[in-house]
Scaffold this motif. Structure first.
Motif, PDB file in Angstrom:
ATOM      1  N   ALA A   9       0.842  -1.205   0.000  1.00 42.31           N
ATOM      2  CA  ALA A   9       0.000   0.000   0.000  1.00 42.31           C
ATOM      3  C   ALA A   9       0.876   1.254   0.000  1.00 42.31           C
ATOM      4  CB  ALA A   9      -0.896   0.011   1.235  1.00 42.31           C
ATOM      5  N   SER A  40      -3.502   4.643  -0.742  1.00 44.55           N
ATOM      6  CA  SER A  40      -4.691   4.005  -0.176  1.00 44.55           C
ATOM      7  C   SER A  40      -4.786   4.251   1.332  1.00 44.55           C
ATOM      8  CB  SER A  40      -4.690   2.503  -0.465  1.00 44.55           C
ATOM      9  OG  SER A  40      -3.491   1.913  -0.014  1.00 44.55           O
ATOM     10  N   VAL A 117      -2.033  -3.149   7.314  1.00 42.69           N
ATOM     11  CA  VAL A 117      -2.350  -3.095   5.886  1.00 42.69           C
ATOM     12  C   VAL A 117      -3.259  -4.234   5.443  1.00 42.69           C
ATOM     13  CG1 VAL A 117      -1.326  -3.239   3.577  1.00 42.69           C
ATOM     14  CG2 VAL A 117      -0.327  -1.754   5.293  1.00 42.69           C
TER      15      VAL A 117
END
Length: 123
Positions: A9, A40, A117
């Motif tokens: 990410a 993100s 994540v």
């Protein structure tokens, strides 16, 4: 603002120095940067938030955070909130509930995002 990675990410790191953040307009401005960087996750230092953000009775935090949720962007609020949490049972419960979820996290440091994540919304 800079970016880093956590797992696979991209994380947009908001600068520690700058004006107070808390309004829906602030969220929109940050989202513009998130999209520009294809991130993100956005990591915002606790020091950047207006103190009223952490007073849940104002409704500022939910309105601000909803903007990110709408676009499936996770928000990591980074820093030490120990003293602030100790003064509010509502905030303490909000932090615990948020940290169990996939979109808002309260973490002591940016490196802590790595372990979260896997919870990202796959949208």
């Amino acid at each position: 603002m800079t970016t880093t990675t956590a797992g696979d990410a991209t994380v947009l790191l908001i600068d520690e120095l700058g004006g107070a953040i808390s309004t829906p307009e602030d969220a929109t401005a940050i989202l513009e940067q998130v999209f520009a960087e294809h991130a993100s996750i956005v990591a915002i230092p606790v020091e950047r938030f207006d103190s009223l953000f952490f007073d849940l009775s104002t409704g500022i935090a939910p309105e601000f955070l909803q903007k990110f949720s709408t676009y499936a962007i996770a928000v990591a609020i980074v820093g030490d909130l120990t003293a602030t949490i100790a003064q509010s049972a509502a905030l303490s419960a909000f932090v615990v509930e948020s940290n169990a979820g996939a979109s808002v996290w309260f973490v002591p440091e940016v490196a802590s995002i790595e372990s979260l994540v896997g919870r990202l919304d796959p949208r």
